[in-house]
Design an enzyme around this catalytic site. Structure first.
Site, short mmCIF file in Angstrom:
data_model
loop_
_atom_site.label_atom_id
_atom_site.label_comp_id
_atom_site.label_asym_id
_atom_site.label_seq_id
_atom_site.Cartn_x
_atom_site.Cartn_y
_atom_site.Cartn_z
N CYS A 196 39.07 44.04 52.50
CA CYS A 196 39.44 42.62 52.40
C CYS A 196 40.47 42.44 51.30
O CYS A 196 40.26 42.88 50.17
CB CYS A 196 38.20 41.78 52.12
SG CYS A 196 38.56 40.00 52.05
N CYS B 73 41.50 39.38 50.24
CA CYS B 73 41.45 38.04 49.66
C CYS B 73 41.37 38.11 48.14
O CYS B 73 41.05 39.14 47.56
CB CYS B 73 40.28 37.23 50.24
SG CYS B 73 38.69 37.51 49.44
N CYS C 122 37.13 38.26 46.55
CA CYS C 122 36.22 39.41 46.55
C CYS C 122 36.45 40.29 45.33
O CYS C 122 37.58 40.45 44.87
CB CYS C 122 36.43 40.27 47.81
SG CYS C 122 35.78 39.54 49.32
#
Length: 192
Positions: free
Chosen positions: A50, A52, A55
């Site tokens: 991920c 993003c 996180c």
């Protein structure tokens, strides 16, 4: 390769196949003294890289590795007093160790297609054999963390080499789950 963006320490050397019947285990934070330990019962799902900005990522990594498990499969075993919620208003209520910063689990508690699931970082399992990441989500978001846009073709190329298909949102299966949930709530879809 010099200058290559670190995807994640668990992936940079190649994706290791996990066990389809992984039975769960214990997640451990990075503290040497009184580490937080969280038991995960049963297998995990939708493991992915991920990009993003929310996180937890190991130092120097552009991506996290994150999967989900049902909330009822998560139990804090030791040193839960060290946990704090990073952002109580976020959809994923990430519980992190106050000392080392590792996110241990993140339940989705509000009305959403993922309600009842907890997001975890499987590389924190003390056991091996957890299912490998199969896709990368929110790839373009690593630009927000400082990756130059000029590096993105190389990043996507490396993810493809690793067999971790890159998406700039979630993979099609999870996007379909979200769209189905929204359509059912709106009454535009009666059955799935």
């Amino acid at each position: 390769m010099p200058g290559q963006v670190s995807i994640h320490p668990a992936l940079d050397g190649g994706v290791k196949a996990g066990q389809a019947n992984f039975g769960g285990g214990t997640l451990v934070c990075a503290c040497a003294d009184r580490p937080v330990k969280v038991a995960i019962k049963g297998n995990i799902a939708h493991n992915h890289a991920c990009g993003c900005t929310k996180c937890w990522k190991p130092k120097g990594a552009a991506f996290s590795v994150v999967a989900v498990t049902p909330h009822e499969n998560v139990t804090v075993l030791e040193n839960g007093d060290k946990l704090k919620i990073i952002d109580p208003d976020a959809m994923i209520r990430r519980h992190a160790c106050k000392e080392c910063g590792v996110h241990m689990y993140g339940p989705v508690e509000r009305d959403h297609a993922f309600k009842g699931l907890d997001f975890i970082h499987p590389e924190r399992f003390q056991e091996s054999g957890w299912p490998e990441p199969t896709f990368a989500a929110f790839v373009s978001s690593i630009i927000e963390s400082g990756t130059p846009p000029s590096a993105m073709a190389g990043v996507r190329g490396r993810l493809n080499e690793l067999g971790v298909t890159p998406y700039d949102c979630l993979n099609p299966t999870l996007m379909d789950v979200i769209a189905t949930w929204v359509a059912k709530k709106a009454g535009t879809l009666k059955e799935a």
